[in-house]
Design an enzyme around this catalytic site. Structure first.
Site, PDB file in Angstrom:
ATOM      1  N   GLU A  62      -4.385   5.738  42.804  1.00 27.47           N
ATOM      2  CA  GLU A  62      -4.100   6.843  43.891  1.00 27.47           C
ATOM      3  C   GLU A  62      -4.708   8.171  43.482  1.00 27.47           C
ATOM      4  OE1 GLU A  62       0.349   7.274  43.595  1.00 27.47           O
ATOM      5  OE2 GLU A  62       0.491   5.039  43.846  1.00 27.47           O
ATOM      6  N   GLU A 107       1.261  -4.396  45.376  1.00 25.26           N
ATOM      7  CA  GLU A 107       2.535  -4.071  44.927  1.00 25.26           C
ATOM      8  C   GLU A 107       3.478  -4.177  46.010  1.00 25.26           C
ATOM      9  OE1 GLU A 107       2.768   0.106  43.562  1.00 25.26           O
ATOM     10  OE2 GLU A 107       0.939  -0.197  42.236  1.00 25.26           O
TER      11      GLU A 107
HETATM   12  O1  G3I Z   1      12.041   4.435  30.711  1.00 30.42           O
HETATM   13  C1  G3I Z   1      12.854   5.692  30.829  1.00 30.42           C
HETATM   14  C2  G3I Z   1      14.305   5.392  30.312  1.00 30.42           C
HETATM   15  O2  G3I Z   1      14.048   5.717  28.914  1.00 30.42           O
HETATM   16  C3  G3I Z   1      15.347   6.742  30.675  1.00 30.42           C
HETATM   17  O3  G3I Z   1      16.507   6.301  30.296  1.00 30.42           O
HETATM   18  C4  G3I Z   1      15.260   6.500  32.258  1.00 30.42           C
HETATM   19  C5  G3I Z   1      15.907   7.625  32.574  1.00 30.42           C
HETATM   20  O4  G3I Z   1      15.879   7.881  34.111  1.00 30.42           O
HETATM   21  O5  G3I Z   1      14.145   6.584  32.630  1.00 30.42           O
HETATM   22  C6  G3I Z   1      12.930   5.437  32.529  1.00 30.42           C
HETATM   23  O6  G3I Z   1      11.635   5.864  33.187  1.00 30.42           O
HETATM   24  C7  G3I Z   1      11.529   5.446  34.166  1.00 30.42           C
HETATM   25  C8  G3I Z   1      10.444   4.511  34.609  1.00 30.42           C
HETATM   26  O7  G3I Z   1      10.592   4.259  36.211  1.00 30.42           O
HETATM   27  C9  G3I Z   1      11.090   3.095  33.890  1.00 30.42           C
HETATM   28  O8  G3I Z   1      12.127   2.656  34.489  1.00 30.42           O
HETATM   29  C10 G3I Z   1      11.144   6.727  35.156  1.00 30.42           C
HETATM   30  O9  G3I Z   1      12.228   7.714  34.930  1.00 30.42           O
HETATM   31  C11 G3I Z   1      10.905   6.513  36.636  1.00 30.42           C
HETATM   32  O10 G3I Z   1      10.504   7.612  37.128  1.00 30.42           O
HETATM   33  C12 G3I Z   1       9.752   5.428  36.672  1.00 30.42           C
HETATM   34  O11 G3I Z   1       9.754   5.197  38.007  1.00 30.42           O
HETATM   35  C13 G3I Z   1       8.753   4.127  38.265  1.00 30.42           C
HETATM   36  C14 G3I Z   1       7.364   4.944  39.021  1.00 30.42           C
HETATM   37  O12 G3I Z   1       6.722   3.902  39.420  1.00 30.42           O
HETATM   38  C15 G3I Z   1       6.874   6.142  38.177  1.00 30.42           C
HETATM   39  O13 G3I Z   1       6.272   5.542  37.331  1.00 30.42           O
HETATM   40  C16 G3I Z   1       8.991   2.988  39.266  1.00 30.42           C
HETATM   41  O14 G3I Z   1      10.164   2.168  38.628  1.00 30.42           O
HETATM   42  C17 G3I Z   1       7.987   2.079  39.782  1.00 30.42           C
HETATM   43  O15 G3I Z   1       8.629   1.047  40.608  1.00 30.42           O
HETATM   44  C18 G3I Z   1       6.825   3.072  40.290  1.00 30.42           C
HETATM   45  O16 G3I Z   1       5.697   2.296  40.820  1.00 30.42           O
HETATM   46  C19 G3I Z   1       4.953   2.995  41.383  1.00 30.42           C
HETATM   47  C20 G3I Z   1       3.539   2.238  40.878  1.00 30.42           C
HETATM   48  O17 G3I Z   1       3.280   2.781  39.454  1.00 30.42           O
HETATM   49  C21 G3I Z   1       2.400   3.029  41.679  1.00 30.42           C
HETATM   50  N1  G3I Z   1       2.460   2.686  42.935  1.00 30.42           N
HETATM   51  C22 G3I Z   1       3.551   3.332  43.544  1.00 30.42           C
HETATM   52  C23 G3I Z   1       4.790   2.672  42.804  1.00 30.42           C
HETATM   53  C24 G3I Z   1       6.358   3.029  43.344  1.00 30.42           C
HETATM   54  O18 G3I Z   1       6.320   4.362  43.268  1.00 30.42           O
END
Ligand code: G3I
Length: 372
Positions: free
Chosen positions: A166, A281
């Site tokens: 991105e 994805e």
């Molecule tokens: O691991 C921590 C955990 O320790 C904590 O307790 C919790 C509190 O909310 O957060 C956890 O981290 C989260 C992580 O996912 C793992 O579950 C983050 O807050 C959360 O923001 C993160 O969201 C992910 C997001 O990318 C940002 O990285 C989504 O699951 C994931 O589906 C999404 O995937 C992205 C791709 O990487 C790129 N393309 C878009 C896609 C959708 O946004």
């Protein structure tokens, strides 16, 4: 995560719909019964045509034995949904934690699946220390060191890497359409080619992918982004940068019009650069759909069929991955919930791990694809 302007535009503007381009395969004949041809897995349907099928892996979800078995039975490649991003990998500026990435690697290879990495350079999922530690003076070294250490850790074992994710946003106003990310601000536009060279040096065997969102909808704002993507990839290839493919994330809204002449032309131009095309994805958002679960499921299934059939007309499409396999663990429950509060249903298995009509649609699209 709030919808970006683009996501809002795509979701609402396409609600009025526009004429489907002639090149979109018709889906009247599609049987959207929930009785998927379960005699073969989705990976087997895909492999029969030389396509690799898999999904995003979430460590917490794989601790659910029924879900872990479903992923292992249906997939031949896995990618960490989050485990190989900076935030989990980098607990401190001078430390790496491969726990999550290694767990998902072990899950993949122990079930005969390939493993791909996501993502080495992105403006999101950065650790808390990042913004008060990384600056214009050290950003290049920090980025290159991260890539070198992480890619070497999996050297020879990684099917492919999303090296940069991105990096485009024409709305940011740059002539080259690059997004004004911290990496661009601190290093300059050459950060992208530097990242690919560093990844290739660390693991010459891995395919190196540029991964992007919102390239699929057949509308004008997306056409600007496709042109920026084409210019970026053409420039990288001209410079001899080691890049092997484009990842289209394919996070679609069920009402998005896709599969028209603009996307068709773009895909052919990408293939003409001798680049592979990965669907990285894929999920289909039913957030704006109304009506019964059965009717919503059919609309989602129809979109899977139309989009995947359209994409698979190009033999450059080698990998197809959904972003999770079951609604039980989709990111969309949190990031794109339905206004009526009912569970979202974007994936080929519902929250009870039962195949949805989308499963049938994906299998049908593979069955009807030409061999590559
Ligand atoms: O691991 C921590 C955990 O320790 C904590 O307790 C919790 C509190 O909310 O957060 C956890 O981290 C989260 C992580 O996912 C793992 O579950 C983050 O807050 C959360 O923001 C993160 O969201 C992910 C997001 O990318 C940002 O990285 C989504 O699951 C994931 O589906 C999404 O995937 C992205 C791709 O990487 C790129 N393309 C878009 C896609 C959708 O946004």
């Amino acid at each position: 995560m709030a919808l970006s302007r683009r996501e809002f535009l795509v979701g609402s503007a396409t609600a009025c719909g526009t004429l489907l381009a002639m090149t979109v395969p018709r889906s009247e004949g599609l049987s959207t019964s929930t009785q998927g041809d379960s005699s073969k897995s989705l990976a087997e349907h895909a492999a029969a045509k030389g396509i690799l099928f898999g999904t995003a892996l979430r460590g917490s979800a794989l601790k659910d034995p029924a879900y872990a078995n479903l992923v292992a039975s249906q997939c031949k490649i896995g990618v960490p949904e989050s485990g190989l991003k900076w935030e989990p990998l980098r607990p401190a500026p001078d430390r790496y934690d491969f726990g999550a990435g290694d767990y998902l690697y072990q899950f993949s290879i122990s079930h005969g699946m390939k493993y791909r990495g996501h993502t080495l350079v992105w403006e999101q999922a950065l650790p808390p220390w990042f913004h008060n530690t990384v600056n214009a003076g050290n950003a290049k070294a920090m980025m290159l060191d991260h890539i070198s250490v992480v890619v070497r850790h999996y050297a020879g074992k990684m099917h492919s890497w999303d090296v940069v994710n991105e990096a485009l946003e024409p709305d940011n106003g740059r002539p080259d359409g690059l997004k004004n990310t911290p990496w661009l601000q601190m290093i300059g536009p050459e950060y992208i080619e530097m990242a690919f060279h560093a990844a290739h040096e660390a693991d010459p065997k891995a395919m190196l992918i540029y991964n992007e969102n919102w390239l699929e909808p057949e509308d004008r704002p997306t056409e600007k982004k496709r042109q920026a993507a084409l210019a970026l990839l053409t420039g990288l290839k001209k410079k001899g940068v080691p890049i092997h493919g484009l990842g289209l994330q394919s996070h679609l809204f069920a009402e998005t019009v896709v599969g028209g002449p603009n996307l068709a032309r773009f895909l052919d131009q990408i293939a003409d650069l001798d680049l592979a095309i990965f669907i990285t994805e894929m999920d289909i958002r039913d957030q704006h759909l109304v009506g019964s679960v059965e009717s919503r499921d059919k609309t989602v299934a129809r979109k899977y069929y139309e989009y995947l059939s359209f994409m698979l007309q190009r033999k450059a499409v080698k990998v197809v991955m959904t972003w999770g396999l079951s609604d039980r663990y989709t990111w969309l429950s949190q990031f794109s919930p339905r206004p009526d509060g009912s569970p979202v249903r974007p994936l080929p298995y519902d929250a009870d791990l039962k195949p949805t009509p989308a499963w049938n649609a994906i299998a049908a699209a593979f069955d009807q694809a030409s061999e590559r």
